[in-house]
Design a protein around this motif. Sequence first.
Motif, PDB file in Angstrom:
ATOM      1  N   PRO A  61       0.779  -1.207  -0.191  1.00 38.10           N
ATOM      2  CA  PRO A  61       0.130  -0.012  -0.092  1.00 38.10           C
ATOM      3  C   PRO A  61       0.862   1.059  -0.032  1.00 38.10           C
ATOM      4  N   GLY A  62       2.076   1.253   0.419  1.00 31.92           N
ATOM      5  CA  GLY A  62       2.889   2.369   0.575  1.00 31.92           C
ATOM      6  C   GLY A  62       3.781   2.462  -0.778  1.00 31.92           C
ATOM      7  N   GLY A  63       3.538   1.469  -1.800  1.00 35.42           N
ATOM      8  CA  GLY A  63       4.120   1.667  -3.022  1.00 35.42           C
ATOM      9  C   GLY A  63       5.660   0.768  -3.238  1.00 35.42           C
ATOM     10  N   ALA A  64       5.848   0.189  -1.955  1.00 34.38           N
ATOM     11  CA  ALA A  64       7.290  -0.494  -2.114  1.00 34.38           C
ATOM     12  C   ALA A  64       6.870  -1.561  -3.168  1.00 34.38           C
ATOM     13  N   VAL A  65       7.831  -1.928  -4.072  1.00 34.06           N
ATOM     14  CA  VAL A  65       7.641  -3.042  -4.902  1.00 34.06           C
ATOM     15  C   VAL A  65       8.498  -4.397  -4.604  1.00 34.06           C
ATOM     16  N   PHE A  66       7.728  -5.491  -4.867  1.00 37.16           N
ATOM     17  CA  PHE A  66       8.543  -6.822  -4.525  1.00 37.16           C
ATOM     18  C   PHE A  66       8.020  -7.684  -5.275  1.00 37.16           C
ATOM     19  N   GLY A  67       8.568  -8.704  -5.486  1.00 40.63           N
ATOM     20  CA  GLY A  67       8.647  -9.895  -6.429  1.00 40.63           C
ATOM     21  C   GLY A  67       7.818 -11.016  -5.547  1.00 40.63           C
ATOM     22  N   LEU A  68       7.288 -12.031  -6.273  1.00 43.10           N
ATOM     23  CA  LEU A  68       6.820 -13.184  -5.929  1.00 43.10           C
ATOM     24  C   LEU A  68       7.443 -14.431  -6.787  1.00 43.10           C
ATOM     25  N   TRP A  69       7.731 -15.468  -6.193  1.00 44.85           N
ATOM     26  CA  TRP A  69       8.366 -16.534  -7.058  1.00 44.85           C
ATOM     27  C   TRP A  69       7.844 -17.905  -6.653  1.00 44.85           C
ATOM     28  N   GLN A  70       7.214 -18.464  -7.501  1.00 44.24           N
ATOM     29  CA  GLN A  70       6.689 -19.968  -7.095  1.00 44.24           C
ATOM     30  C   GLN A  70       7.565 -20.885  -7.952  1.00 44.24           C
ATOM     31  N   ALA A  71       8.396 -21.739  -7.365  1.00 43.55           N
ATOM     32  CA  ALA A  71       9.684 -22.286  -7.993  1.00 43.55           C
ATOM     33  C   ALA A  71       9.223 -23.484  -8.982  1.00 43.55           C
ATOM     34  N   GLY A  72       9.993 -23.350 -10.087  1.00 39.93           N
ATOM     35  CA  GLY A  72      10.000 -24.833 -10.663  1.00 39.93           C
ATOM     36  C   GLY A  72      11.246 -25.309 -10.645  1.00 39.93           C
ATOM     37  N   SER A  73      11.826 -25.361 -11.895  1.00 34.09           N
ATOM     38  CA  SER A  73      13.499 -25.615 -11.996  1.00 34.09           C
ATOM     39  C   SER A  73      14.367 -24.877 -11.173  1.00 34.09           C
ATOM     40  N   HIS A  74      14.064 -23.545 -11.415  1.00 33.87           N
ATOM     41  CA  HIS A  74      14.937 -22.408 -10.845  1.00 33.87           C
ATOM     42  C   HIS A  74      14.367 -22.596  -9.504  1.00 33.87           C
ATOM     43  N   THR A  75      15.123 -22.746  -8.249  1.00 36.30           N
ATOM     44  CA  THR A  75      14.546 -22.895  -6.880  1.00 36.30           C
ATOM     45  C   THR A  75      15.104 -21.481  -6.050  1.00 36.30           C
ATOM     46  N   GLY A  76      15.695 -20.709  -6.784  1.00 34.03           N
ATOM     47  CA  GLY A  76      16.270 -19.520  -6.117  1.00 34.03           C
ATOM     48  C   GLY A  76      17.723 -19.580  -5.649  1.00 34.03           C
ATOM     49  N   PHE A  77      18.041 -18.754  -4.544  1.00 36.76           N
ATOM     50  CA  PHE A  77      19.320 -18.887  -4.089  1.00 36.76           C
ATOM     51  C   PHE A  77      19.850 -20.109  -3.639  1.00 36.76           C
ATOM     52  N   GLU A  78      20.966 -20.392  -4.016  1.00 35.52           N
ATOM     53  CA  GLU A  78      21.806 -21.516  -3.749  1.00 35.52           C
ATOM     54  C   GLU A  78      22.832 -21.534  -2.522  1.00 35.52           C
ATOM     55  N   LYS A  79      23.062 -20.039  -2.218  1.00 32.51           N
ATOM     56  CA  LYS A  79      23.963 -19.834  -1.158  1.00 32.51           C
ATOM     57  C   LYS A  79      23.190 -18.542  -0.371  1.00 32.51           C
ATOM     58  N   ILE A  80      23.439 -18.445   0.740  1.00 32.09           N
ATOM     59  CA  ILE A  80      22.912 -17.330   1.429  1.00 32.09           C
ATOM     60  C   ILE A  80      23.924 -16.978   2.517  1.00 32.09           C
ATOM     61  N   GLY A  81      24.106 -15.653   3.002  1.00 29.35           N
ATOM     62  CA  GLY A  81      24.947 -15.542   4.223  1.00 29.35           C
ATOM     63  C   GLY A  81      26.239 -15.598   4.146  1.00 29.35           C
ATOM     64  N   GLU A  82      26.938 -16.077   2.769  1.00 29.36           N
ATOM     65  CA  GLU A  82      28.444 -15.832   2.942  1.00 29.36           C
ATOM     66  C   GLU A  82      28.824 -14.812   2.139  1.00 29.36           C
ATOM     67  N   PRO A  83      30.060 -14.432   2.033  1.00 28.93           N
ATOM     68  CA  PRO A  83      30.485 -13.435   1.167  1.00 28.93           C
ATOM     69  C   PRO A  83      30.174 -13.642  -0.419  1.00 28.93           C
ATOM     70  N   GLY A  84      29.554 -12.817  -0.859  1.00 30.80           N
ATOM     71  CA  GLY A  84      29.304 -12.884  -2.263  1.00 30.80           C
ATOM     72  C   GLY A  84      27.830 -13.346  -2.599  1.00 30.80           C
ATOM     73  N   ALA A  85      27.222 -13.268  -1.425  1.00 26.92           N
ATOM     74  CA  ALA A  85      25.735 -14.079  -1.286  1.00 26.92           C
ATOM     75  C   ALA A  85      24.623 -13.151  -0.789  1.00 26.92           C
ATOM     76  N   PHE A  86      23.407 -13.019  -1.009  1.00 28.28           N
ATOM     77  CA  PHE A  86      22.440 -12.282  -0.370  1.00 28.28           C
ATOM     78  C   PHE A  86      22.371 -12.724   1.227  1.00 28.28           C
ATOM     79  N   CYS A  87      22.268 -11.643   1.994  1.00 30.45           N
ATOM     80  CA  CYS A  87      22.154 -12.102   3.562  1.00 30.45           C
ATOM     81  C   CYS A  87      20.807 -11.351   4.225  1.00 30.45           C
ATOM     82  N   TRP A  88      20.207 -10.463   3.752  1.00 30.68           N
ATOM     83  CA  TRP A  88      19.039  -9.775   4.301  1.00 30.68           C
ATOM     84  C   TRP A  88      18.283  -8.998   3.436  1.00 30.68           C
ATOM     85  N   THR A  89      17.191  -8.535   3.871  1.00 30.31           N
ATOM     86  CA  THR A  89      16.382  -7.373   2.955  1.00 30.31           C
ATOM     87  C   THR A  89      15.454  -6.618   3.916  1.00 30.31           C
TER      88      THR A  89
END
Length: 262
Positions: free
Chosen positions: A112-140
Amino acid sequence: MDGFPEGAPCWADVTLPDLAAGKRFYGALMGWTFDDDAEEQYGFYTNAFSGDKRVAALVPKRDGRMPTAWGVYFATPDAKALAVRIRAAGGQLVTDPVAVPPYGTMAVAADPGGAVFGLWQAGSHTGFEKIGEPGAFCWTEVYAREPEGADAFYEAVFGFEGHDLEGTDGDFRTWSPAGSEPGPDTAFGGRSLLGDSFPAEMPDHFLVYFAVGDCDASAAKCVNLGGRIIADPFDIPYGRMAVVSDDQGASFAILQQDRPVP
């Protein structure tokens, strides 16, 4: 990685006017490598890898009206059902759920405030394969001018368990998966106040964080590569962070973690 619970951040991508320049920038800054076989039918959507693990994607702009920005996607087992809940809670669908075979189903929404985000229903692409290590996503986190409305929206839509971080007077709230004990040990994202310290014209938005080994060195390297520092490196209870932008203007955060966030 194993499957993501509904509402967990499961993917991030950046839309850029110059894909080749983006590959040079993030390859040098984050050590990423990239797909050699991005498909024209999907707009040359290009996966990025840290080591051999998929960590993000670079997307060439289709037209100049698209923002140059990082976006985050939240996992769902049923994008169409989630779209219904988003509309019922006062959000909007920017892009209705669309199948991207065989990879999955995606949608783009705005709160409602206008912040944009995506939705993902995984098929063969399951998303992140690494999190929280250098070079990878860790937070939003989403930056919201009306935090109570943002809290009500995300907790209704995703069932997030909210927890106001101690000492922040409600200016920062963490999110934990539905059904979990809310608090720092289970949190995977959050909501921050878009207060008076931010420019009045800045809209509500998500900030994507990537882990780095040395925040100060990475911030300096970002500048050397043509990017800029938006918020100089500073200490937080979980390490040291900075907010930067790449050489095309897409903003993101880098975090040298001393312990998991938060």
